[in-house]
Design a protein around this motif. Structure first.
Motif, PDB file in Angstrom:
ATOM      1  N   THR A   8       0.837  -1.196   0.000  1.00  0.00           N
ATOM      2  CA  THR A   8       0.000   0.000   0.000  1.00  0.00           C
ATOM      3  C   THR A   8       0.879   1.257   0.000  1.00  0.00           C
ATOM      4  O   THR A   8       1.687   1.448   0.908  1.00  0.00           O
ATOM      5  N   ALA A  10      -0.209   4.806  -0.632  1.00  0.00           N
ATOM      6  CA  ALA A  10      -0.715   6.097  -0.184  1.00  0.00           C
ATOM      7  C   ALA A  10      -2.225   6.052  -0.086  1.00  0.00           C
ATOM      8  O   ALA A  10      -2.880   5.168  -0.639  1.00  0.00           O
ATOM      9  N   ALA A  44      -6.984   3.774  -1.273  1.00  0.00           N
ATOM     10  CA  ALA A  44      -5.556   3.491  -1.145  1.00  0.00           C
ATOM     11  C   ALA A  44      -5.023   2.985  -2.474  1.00  0.00           C
ATOM     12  O   ALA A  44      -5.698   2.220  -3.175  1.00  0.00           O
ATOM     13  N   LEU A  92       2.111   6.712   2.578  1.00  0.00           N
ATOM     14  CA  LEU A  92       2.362   5.762   3.654  1.00  0.00           C
ATOM     15  C   LEU A  92       3.843   5.402   3.651  1.00  0.00           C
ATOM     16  O   LEU A  92       4.536   5.570   2.658  1.00  0.00           O
ATOM     17  N   ARG A  93       4.293   4.908   4.773  1.00  0.00           N
ATOM     18  CA  ARG A  93       5.717   4.628   4.871  1.00  0.00           C
ATOM     19  C   ARG A  93       6.093   3.452   3.969  1.00  0.00           C
ATOM     20  O   ARG A  93       5.256   2.628   3.602  1.00  0.00           O
ATOM     21  N   THR A  96       4.641  -0.680   3.569  1.00  0.00           N
ATOM     22  CA  THR A  96       3.391  -0.886   4.304  1.00  0.00           C
ATOM     23  C   THR A  96       2.616  -1.972   3.563  1.00  0.00           C
ATOM     24  O   THR A  96       2.124  -1.745   2.462  1.00  0.00           O
ATOM     25  N   VAL A 265      -2.965   0.854  10.888  1.00  0.00           N
ATOM     26  CA  VAL A 265      -2.701   2.013  10.044  1.00  0.00           C
ATOM     27  C   VAL A 265      -1.230   2.366  10.109  1.00  0.00           C
ATOM     28  O   VAL A 265      -0.639   2.450  11.185  1.00  0.00           O
ATOM     29  N   LEU A 266      -0.626   2.548   8.978  1.00  0.00           N
ATOM     30  CA  LEU A 266       0.778   2.904   8.838  1.00  0.00           C
ATOM     31  C   LEU A 266       1.700   1.836   9.413  1.00  0.00           C
ATOM     32  O   LEU A 266       2.823   2.111   9.789  1.00  0.00           O
TER      33      LEU A 266
END
Length: 268
Positions: A8, A10, A44, A92-93, A96, A265-266
């Motif tokens: 994922t 963003a 996403a 997102l980091r 992920t 999340v994240l």
């Protein structure tokens, strides 16, 4: 057949140009297609990746491989920048990863309020990076002819070393002043500041010692003003190099605090 996970990239708001389904012409990590998966008014960007490379156990090993990490980071960044050129994006980091798209939808539903709040906050904003380097002499200067011919070359060498240490101290002091000046000048335009650890070792690029590695959240319409302020603020300082990069999606600011982050999340 190798099992796949949902990587994922963003979170965005769906738009007429960014509807659910495959994003034509966009290649992500592992050269895979990228699709939008939506729920609760947000979506996403997701791609399928092999479990053999992106399971928790595999990532513990893979993330130590800088060449592999660079390839993944470039692909990840490419997808985020594609989205950022079309809408507000919450990056997102790196890495992920979720079990499948249903898990991604679950995360979107439970985090919809926080995601929406952050997308509102980042609307019209971009990230600029500012790195400050002290150009520090690493080796003692060669003796002058008159010093080389002096009866005590050892004392001459020590004088050179003292001058080198003084030059190093002056360069670091100038760099510290540059950081203060930049923060003051940028503060007239930027809305947020994020400080990162100065880069060292293999992560350091170019000459000099990285003294500051900062990111600023700036209204996109004021980007040129921001860059001009940063440049002018340190123009008269010697022994300092300032590197400005951007504009980027707000990577450094897209972090949910623990109390508001729903489970998953994240996080992989």
């Amino acid at each position: 057949m190798n099992a796949e996970l949902s990587y994922t990239y963003a979170v965005v708001r769906p738009t007429p140009d960014l509807a659910e389904g495959t994003l034509p012409g966009v290649a992500g990590v592992a050269s895979g297609a990228v699709r939008l998966v939506g729920a609760a008014g947000v979506a996403a960007a997701v791609g399928s990746v092999p479990e053999s490379d992106f399971s928790e156990a595999a990532l513990q090993v893979r993330l130590e491989n800088l060449a592999w990490l660079e390839r993944v980071a470039r692909a990840h960044h490419g997808v985020v920048e594609f989205l950022a050129s079309r809408t507000t994006v919450l990056p997102l980091r790196l890495a992920t990863v979720y079990v499948d798209d249903d898990r991604v939808r679950d995360v979107l539903r439970r985090g919809a309020e926080a995601f929406t709040r952050m997308l509102d906050r980042f609307a019209g904003q971009v990230e600029w990076g500012v790195k400050v380097y002290a150009e520090i002499p690493r080796e003692p200067a060669e003796p002058d002819d008159d010093e080389a011919d002096a009866p005590d070359p050892g004392r001459s060498y020590l004088r050179k070393r003292r001058r080198q240490r003084a030059d190093q101290g002056a360069a670091r002091s100038a760099a510290a002043e540059a950081v203060e000046r930049i923060e003051a000048a940028a503060g007239e335009v930027a809305v947020e500041l994020a400080r990162h650890r100065p880069q060292q070792g293999e992560l350091a690029v170019g000459t000099g010692e990285n003294i500051a590695n900062d990111s600023y959240l700036v209204p996109g319409k004021r980007s040129e003003e921001f860059r001009d302020r940063v440049r002018r603020s340190t123009r008269d300082l010697q022994g300092v190099r300032v590197e400005i990069t951007g504009p980027w999606a707000p990577y450094s600011f897209a972090v949910l605090t623990e109390p508001e982050a729903p489970e998953g999340v994240l996080r992989p």
